[in-house]
Design an enzyme around this catalytic site. Structure first.
Site, PDB file in Angstrom:
ATOM      1  N   ASN A 171       0.834  -1.210   0.000  1.00  0.00           N
ATOM      2  CA  ASN A 171       0.000   0.000   0.000  1.00  0.00           C
ATOM      3  C   ASN A 171       0.865   1.255   0.000  1.00  0.00           C
ATOM      4  O   ASN A 171       1.762   1.383   0.833  1.00  0.00           O
ATOM      5  CB  ASN A 171      -0.877   0.022   1.265  1.00  0.00           C
ATOM      6  CG  ASN A 171      -1.728   1.280   1.364  1.00  0.00           C
ATOM      7  OD1 ASN A 171      -2.623   1.489   0.556  1.00  0.00           O
ATOM      8  ND2 ASN A 171      -1.437   2.124   2.348  1.00  0.00           N
ATOM      9  N   GLU A 172       0.621   2.139  -0.950  1.00  0.00           N
ATOM     10  CA  GLU A 172       1.242   3.480  -0.989  1.00  0.00           C
ATOM     11  C   GLU A 172       2.710   3.455  -0.571  1.00  0.00           C
ATOM     12  O   GLU A 172       3.132   4.218   0.315  1.00  0.00           O
ATOM     13  CB  GLU A 172       0.453   4.443  -0.088  1.00  0.00           C
ATOM     14  CG  GLU A 172      -0.967   4.666  -0.563  1.00  0.00           C
ATOM     15  CD  GLU A 172      -1.725   5.742   0.215  1.00  0.00           C
ATOM     16  OE1 GLU A 172      -1.256   6.165   1.287  1.00  0.00           O
ATOM     17  OE2 GLU A 172      -2.804   6.153  -0.242  1.00  0.00           O
ATOM     18  N   GLU A 290      -8.617   3.738  -3.711  1.00  0.00           N
ATOM     19  CA  GLU A 290      -9.015   4.663  -2.641  1.00  0.00           C
ATOM     20  C   GLU A 290      -9.488   5.950  -3.306  1.00  0.00           C
ATOM     21  O   GLU A 290      -8.706   6.613  -3.989  1.00  0.00           O
ATOM     22  CB  GLU A 290      -7.853   4.963  -1.687  1.00  0.00           C
ATOM     23  CG  GLU A 290      -7.482   3.790  -0.809  1.00  0.00           C
ATOM     24  CD  GLU A 290      -6.432   4.116   0.253  1.00  0.00           C
ATOM     25  OE1 GLU A 290      -6.439   5.248   0.774  1.00  0.00           O
ATOM     26  OE2 GLU A 290      -5.611   3.232   0.545  1.00  0.00           O
TER      27      GLU A 290
END
Ligand code: AHR
Length: 497
Positions: A171-172, A290
Site C-alpha cells: 500500500n502506498e 481509494e
C-alpha cells in the site's frame, strides 16, 4: 445555463466492471471494532457482526472490499489474526497509533463478506512483511487443502477455500509515512517477486501493484513507470488513490472531477508507455482503490487505545455533490478503471456511520454511491455533449455540468447521471436519446438543497436526502429537464418495444 446531450447506442466507451463499485475496510479507527463488529450491541448477530451495518452494506451492492489496509497493512502480520481468539496477540498498530486486539482476522472478515454479499480484495504487507508471508497468505486462503497453511484454515473452521481473486501488493509504498517506505526500484523488485510467488501458489489470482500514493506526490508518475517496468509480467492492475477536500473555494472543490479525470488519463498514459516500451500485448488496468472526500489536514492526536474515533468525517451535501462528480468520472473511464474502492465503508471516511450500542445511519455520500452502484451497470456510452462552461480558480474554464450515460441492454434501460456544479444557475438540459426508438422516462431523483453545508446527524437523518422529481415526457426521442443549481440527478429511461 444550457446543456445538450445526444446519446447514441453505438458510441460505447466500455462495459462497466462490477468491481467499479467496491469499497474498503481497514483496521483503522472504528471501522472494524464497533463498526462491523460489536458483540455487545443488541443489533449484532451470533458472530458479533452488526446486522444494521450488514443491511446498509447490502443496500449499496458493494462488490469487492479491500482489506485489511491501507497504512495498517504495512505493519500487519496476518498470522496474528488466525486461530483461537484468546491466543491471538494484542499488538501495537504503529501506522495509526492504536491497540490492535486481533479479534478480527482474515477468517472472520471472510465470514462478514459472505453475510454482506461482497468479496475480499486481499492485500499483502510489503512494509514489514516478506514475500514468504505473502505467498503463505494466498496458500491459507486459496489452496483447497492438504498443505500446512490450507489445513490450518480448515482447522480454523473453513473447509472450503476463500478463493480470493484480487490482491494488492502493498500500500502506498512511496509515501514517507508508510512503514517500510521504499524507492520505486526497490518496491518494484520486491513486488514483482511477491506477485510471482503468489501466482506460483495460485495462478488464477490477479495482482494490483502500488502506483504512487497520489497524483500530488513528487514521485508521480515516474514511480508508476519504474514499478510497471519491474513488475509488468506479474502485475494486472496498478493502484491509484485520490482524496479531495474543500479548501475554501466551493467551485474548485466541485470541480475535483476535472483533476481526477486528468489523473486517470495520465495514469493510463503511463501504463501504455510501459506497454510500448515492453513491446507487450498486455494492457494494465487501473485499480482506483481509494477515492473519496477526506479532510486530511485535521490533527487527531489520541492515546494508544482500541478503536479510537479517528478519520470520522461527517459529510455535507456539498461533499456528496463533489463525490458524485468523482463517481461520474470513474464511470466515464470504465474501459480502463476496472476496480474502484470508495475509501472507506464504515465510520472511517465512510458512507455508513455507527454509534456504539446504538444504531447505524447513512451519510450524505451514501446516496450518490448507491445510485451509481444500482443503476451504473451496463455499458457506458460516449454521448455528444454541449455544455456552458464556468470559470474556476484552479482549473480555468471547464463544463459547469457533467454527465455519464449507462445503457443496460438486459434491462432495456438508459440511465443518465448528471451533476450541475453551478451554485447559482439551473441548467436547461436537452437529453436526446437519438437512436433508442420509443423511450419513456420513469425515474428521476435529485439530491440538492439550499444549504450546501447540511449534514446528516443521528438526530436528523433526513438532513440530506434525494427527492423524486416529476417525470418528463419524451417526444421525438428528446426531453427537456431542468437540472437545479448544485444538484446530483439520476434520470432513467425505459426502452419500449
Ligand atoms: O484511507 C485512509 C488512508 O489513506 C489509508 O490507510 C492509506 O492507504 C491512505 O493514505
Amino acid at each position: 445555463m444550457k446543456a445538450s446531450i445526444a446519446i447514441v447506442k453505438e458510441f460505447e466507451t466500455g462495459e462497466v466492471d462490477d468491481n467499479l463499485f467496491s469499497s474498503f475496510v481497514e483496521h483503522l479507527g472504528r471501522a472494524i471494532y464497533t463498526g462491523i463488529y460489536e458483540p455487545e450491541n443488541p443489533c449484532s448477530d451470533k458472530d458479533g457482526f452488526r446486522k444494521d451495518v450488514i443491511d446498509l452494506v447490502k443496500e449499496l451492492k458493494v462488490s469487492l472490499v479491500r482489506y485489511p489496509g491501507g497504512n495498517f497493512l504495512s505493519n500487519y502480520n496476518w498470522k496474528d489474526g488466525i486461530g483461537p481468539r484468546d491466543k491471538r496477540p494484542v499488538r501495537l498498530d504503529r501506522a495509526w497509533h492504536t491497540i490492535e486486539p486481533n479479534e478480527i482476522g482474515i477468517d472472520e472478515f471472510y465470514d462478514w463478506t459472505k453475510k454482506t454479499g461482497t468479496q475480499i480484495l486481499g492485500a499483502v504487507n510489503m512494509g514489514t512483511g516478506s514475500i514468504q508471508d505473502a505467498a503463505d497468505l494466498v496458500e491459507y486462503c486459496n489452496f483447497p487443502g492438504g498443505t500446512y497453511w490450507s489445513d490450518l484454515r480448515i482447522k480454523n473452521g473453513h473447509k472450503e477455500p476463500f478463493n480470493i481473486k484480487y490482491w494488492c501488493i502493498g500500500n502506498e509504498m512511496d509515501g514517507p509515512w508508510q512503514i517500510g517506505h521504499m524507492d520505486a526500484l526497490t518496491y518494484g523488485r520486491k513486488a514483482n517477486e511477491a506477485a510471482k510467488f503468489m501466482k506460483f501458489t495460485d495462478e488464477s489470482i490477479k495482482t494490483v501493484v502500488c502506483g504512487s500514493a497520489t497524483s500530488s506526490m513528487k514521485t508521480y508518475p515516474e514511480w508508476d513507470r519504474i514499478v510497471l517496468e519491474e513488475t509488468y509480467d506479474f502485475a494486472d492492475y496498478i493502484s491509484i488513490h485520490r482524496y479531495f477536500e474543500n479548501k475554501g473555494n466551493d467551485d474548485d472543490f466541485l470541480a475535483s472531477w476535472w483533476n481526477m479525470d486528468d489523473f486517470i488519463k495520465t495514469s493510463i498514459a503511463t501504463c501504455d508507455y510501459v506497454k510500448a516500451l515492453k513491446r507487450s500485448n498486455k494492457t494494465i488496468y487501473l485499480s482506483f482503490d481509494e477515492w473519496n472526500v477526506w479532510y486530511q489536514n485535521k490533527k487527531e492526536p489520541h492515546p494508544w487505545e482500541k478503536a479510537p474515533r479517528i478519520l470520522e468525517e461527517h459529510y455535507s451535501l456539498l461533499d456528496a455533490l463533489t463525490f458524485g462528480g468523482m463517481a461520474i468520472t470513474l464511470l466515464n473511464h470504465c474501459d480502463r478503471v476496472k476496480v474502484a474502492c470508495l475509501a472507506q465503508l464504515i465510520n472511517v471516511i465512510a458512507p455508513i456511520f455507527t454509534e456504539p450500542n446504538k444504531g447505524a445511519y447513512k451519510q450524505a455520500i451514501y446516496y450518490p454511491f448507491q445510485d451509481v452502484s444500482l443503476f451504473g451497470r451496463g455499458k457506458v456510452l460516449n454521448p455528444v455533449i454541449h455544455c456552458d462552461n464556468k470559470v474556476t480558480e484552479k482549473y480555468g474554464e471547464i463544463p459547469a455540468a457533467i454527465f455519464s450515460t449507462v445503457y443496460n441492454e438486459e434491462k432495456e434501460e438508459v440511465t443518465v447521471f448528471a451533476l450541475n456544479t453551478s451554485k447559482s444557475e439551473n441548467c436547461q438540459t436537452e437529453i436526446n436519446l437519438w437512436n433508442f426508438g420509443n423511450t419513456e422516462m420513469f425515474y428521476w431523483t435529485e439530491l440538492s438543497g439550499d444549504d450546501l453545508g447540511a449534514r446528516i446527524t443521528w438526530e436528523n437523518q433526513k438532513a440530506v436526502c434525494p427527492v423524486n422529481k416529476e417525470i418528463v415526457r419524451v417526444e421525438n426521442c428528446k426531453c427537456k429537464v431542468e437540472l437545479k443549481k448544485a444538484s446530483w440527478n439520476v434520470i432513467r429511461f425505459k426502452i419500449k418495444k
